[in-house]
Structure formats: structure tokens, C-alpha cells
Design a protein around this motif. Structure first.
Motif, PDB file in Angstrom:
ATOM      1  N   VAL A  86       0.850  -1.197   0.000  1.00 14.40           N
ATOM      2  CA  VAL A  86       0.000   0.000   0.000  1.00 14.40           C
ATOM      3  C   VAL A  86       0.880   1.239   0.000  1.00 14.40           C
ATOM      4  CG1 VAL A  86      -1.738   1.302   1.297  1.00 14.40           C
ATOM      5  CG2 VAL A  86      -1.810  -1.187   1.282  1.00 14.40           C
ATOM      6  N   THR A  87       0.477   2.226  -0.782  1.00 14.04           N
ATOM      7  CA  THR A  87       1.103   3.545  -0.743  1.00 14.04           C
ATOM      8  C   THR A  87       0.113   4.484  -0.063  1.00 14.04           C
ATOM      9  OG1 THR A  87       2.293   3.118  -2.790  1.00 14.04           O
ATOM     10  CG2 THR A  87       2.074   5.416  -2.123  1.00 14.04           C
ATOM     11  N   ALA A  88       0.555   5.149   1.000  1.00 10.82           N
ATOM     12  CA  ALA A  88      -0.324   6.057   1.746  1.00 10.82           C
ATOM     13  C   ALA A  88       0.188   7.481   1.620  1.00 10.82           C
ATOM     14  CB  ALA A  88      -0.385   5.650   3.212  1.00 10.82           C
ATOM     15  N   THR A  89      -0.694   8.383   1.193  1.00  6.51           N
ATOM     16  CA  THR A  89      -0.377   9.804   1.106  1.00  6.51           C
ATOM     17  C   THR A  89      -1.550  10.586   1.671  1.00  6.51           C
ATOM     18  OG1 THR A  89      -1.313   9.975  -1.106  1.00  6.51           O
ATOM     19  CG2 THR A  89       1.037   9.517  -0.973  1.00  6.51           C
ATOM     20  N   ASP A  90      -1.283  11.445   2.595  1.00  5.13           N
ATOM     21  CA  ASP A  90      -2.332  12.242   3.247  1.00  5.13           C
ATOM     22  C   ASP A  90      -3.524  11.376   3.619  1.00  5.13           C
ATOM     23  OD1 ASP A  90      -0.801  14.574   3.241  1.00  5.13           O
ATOM     24  OD2 ASP A  90      -1.477  15.112   1.243  1.00  5.13           O
ATOM     25  N   THR A  91      -4.639  11.493   2.898  1.00  9.80           N
ATOM     26  CA  THR A  91      -5.834  10.740   3.261  1.00  9.80           C
ATOM     27  C   THR A  91      -6.180   9.666   2.227  1.00  9.80           C
ATOM     28  OG1 THR A  91      -7.231  12.391   2.194  1.00  9.80           O
ATOM     29  CG2 THR A  91      -6.817  12.655   4.569  1.00  9.80           C
ATOM     30  N   THR A  92      -5.244   9.295   1.379  1.00 11.33           N
ATOM     31  CA  THR A  92      -5.502   8.279   0.363  1.00 11.33           C
ATOM     32  C   THR A  92      -4.536   7.112   0.504  1.00 11.33           C
ATOM     33  OG1 THR A  92      -6.294   9.951  -1.189  1.00 11.33           O
ATOM     34  CG2 THR A  92      -5.674   7.829  -2.119  1.00 11.33           C
ATOM     35  N   ALA A  93      -5.088   5.912   0.539  1.00  8.56           N
ATOM     36  CA  ALA A  93      -4.288   4.686   0.515  1.00  8.56           C
ATOM     37  C   ALA A  93      -4.559   4.027  -0.833  1.00  8.56           C
ATOM     38  CB  ALA A  93      -4.693   3.751   1.648  1.00  8.56           C
ATOM     39  N   SER A  94      -3.500   3.667  -1.558  1.00  9.07           N
ATOM     40  CA  SER A  94      -3.689   3.056  -2.873  1.00  9.07           C
ATOM     41  C   SER A  94      -2.846   1.799  -3.004  1.00  9.07           C
ATOM     42  CB  SER A  94      -3.354   4.058  -3.980  1.00  9.07           C
ATOM     43  OG  SER A  94      -2.009   4.456  -3.885  1.00  9.07           O
ATOM     44  N   ALA A  95      -3.374   0.864  -3.777  1.00 10.77           N
ATOM     45  CA  ALA A  95      -2.687  -0.397  -4.032  1.00 10.77           C
ATOM     46  C   ALA A  95      -3.127  -0.904  -5.394  1.00 10.77           C
ATOM     47  CB  ALA A  95      -3.031  -1.419  -2.960  1.00 10.77           C
ATOM     48  N   THR A  96      -2.251  -1.634  -6.035  1.00  9.02           N
ATOM     49  CA  THR A  96      -2.596  -2.267  -7.304  1.00  9.02           C
ATOM     50  C   THR A  96      -2.559  -3.770  -7.099  1.00  9.02           C
ATOM     51  OG1 THR A  96      -1.721  -0.420  -8.569  1.00  9.02           O
ATOM     52  CG2 THR A  96      -1.962  -2.499  -9.734  1.00  9.02           C
ATOM     53  N   TYR A  97      -3.617  -4.423  -7.557  1.00 13.24           N
ATOM     54  CA  TYR A  97      -3.750  -5.859  -7.341  1.00 13.24           C
ATOM     55  C   TYR A  97      -4.400  -6.505  -8.557  1.00 13.24           C
ATOM     56  CZ  TYR A  97      -5.111 -10.264  -5.127  1.00 13.24           C
ATOM     57  OH  TYR A  97      -5.268 -11.587  -4.820  1.00 13.24           O
TER      58      TYR A  97
END
Length: 181
Positions: free
Chosen positions: A89-100
Motif C-alpha cells: 500500500v502507498t499512503a499519502t495524506d488521506t488516500t491509501a492506494s494499491a494495485t492488485y
């Protein structure tokens, strides 16, 4: 007669607006297990996950979390058999993103957990069920994870532009009908 035509045109436009899919409706609003924090789950491509292809999962956290960078964020994806995979997971400010890449169609369980670096902070956990109905029906050899891609919102812009054009078309038709009467 003109009044009835105008009302009919407005009724048709209202029906189309209600029946047509809204661009924001594809986003899922989810609540953490404590019921105090909300997140919007957005999936690329097109808010409909595809088996066998990379899908970007974006969790946009609402409410009391000011920055996810103050948390240790993890995402676990479980298939229908209960097999779990931890996804980077990449977390920045209020967004967590992941590629699956979902290996096959079916029902999956997503668990996003944010554990605060501050021991006095509160852990936030989101549990969400997700059905993958598109893409390969068989298994992909290995479910791959890659760096998150930047989301594209082109369909949202297209939907917004189309919705903005509908009233102009209705007005133009109403004015043309008015001139005929």
C-alpha cells in the motif's frame, strides 16, 4: 398545448437523469468497523474490477484522519476460499492506494487497516466485500502486485459533460417547438 409539451420534455429529461448511471454512484462509501470513520473506495479501471488484469484500489479516507503518513497501513485481500494475500500500500495524506490483479472472478474480502504510530491513537479498520465479475474466469498463475497507477477519471468527465448538455438540448427543442406554435 405548449405547456404540456414543455412538461413532457422535462419529464423525459428527469426520467433519463434518474435512470442513467451517475458517475459518483460507482464509488463505494464504506465505514470502518468502529463506525466512526468513512472512506470512499474507488477502483480503476471504471470502478468494476477485472480478473487477470491490474486493478488500482483507492481508499480515500474521510473524517478524523488528517494524514495516513502517521499510520502503518496494510491491505489484505482474501478470496472465497479464505486464502489471504497482503498487498503493498502507498499512503499519502488521506488516500491509501494499491494495485492488485485478482486471479479469477468471484467474491473477495478487502481489509484495510491503519495502525497509528502514536500508541494513544486509534486503529482504523475497513472490511469490504467485493465481487469481481469481469475478466478471466480461470486462475491467473500468480496474483501480481505492482506500484499504484495514477487514476484516470475520463469517464467521470464524459458523464459530467453529457449531463451538462442534456438541459441545453431540452431548451433548444422547447424553443423550436415554441416557434412552431
Amino acid at each position: 398545448m405548449l405547456h404540456k409539451r414543455t412538461l413532457l420534455a422535462l419529464a423525459v429529461v428527469a426520467a433519463c437523469w434518474i435512470v442513467s448511471p451517475a458517475t459518483a454512484s460507482a464509488h463505494e462509501l464504506i465505514t470502518d468497523t468502529a463506525g466512526s470513520t468513512k472512506a470512499i473506495l474507488h477502483i480503476e479501471p471504471g470502478d468494476d474490477p477485472v480478473a487477470g488484469k491490474p486493478n488500482t484500489l483507492l481508499f480515500i479516507i474521510q473524517n478524523h484522519i488528517s494524514s495516513l503518513q502517521d499510520y502503518r497501513v496494510s491491505l489484505v485481500i482474501r478470496d472465497a476460499q479464505g486464502t489471504a494475500q497482503t498487498v503493498p500500500v502507498t499512503a499519502t495524506d488521506t488516500t491509501a492506494s494499491a494495485t492488485y490483479t485478482f486471479p479469477s472472478q468471484g467474491l473477495y474480502s478487502l481489509t484495510l487497516q491503519a495502525v497509528p504510530a502514536n500508541p494513544n491513537g486509534q486503529t482504523v479498520q475497513f472490511d469490504h466485500s467485493l465481487r469481481v465479475a469481469q475478466g478471466s474466469n480461470g486462475s491467473v498463475k500468480a496474483a501480481s502486485t505492482t506500484a499504484p497507477a495514477k487514476p484516470s477519471h475520463k469517464w467521470g468527465y464524459i458523464g459530467f459533460a453529457a449531463a451538462a448538455c442534456v438541459p441545453a438540448i431540452v431548451i433548444a427543442i422547447s424553443l423550436a417547438l415554441r416557434k412552431k406554435d
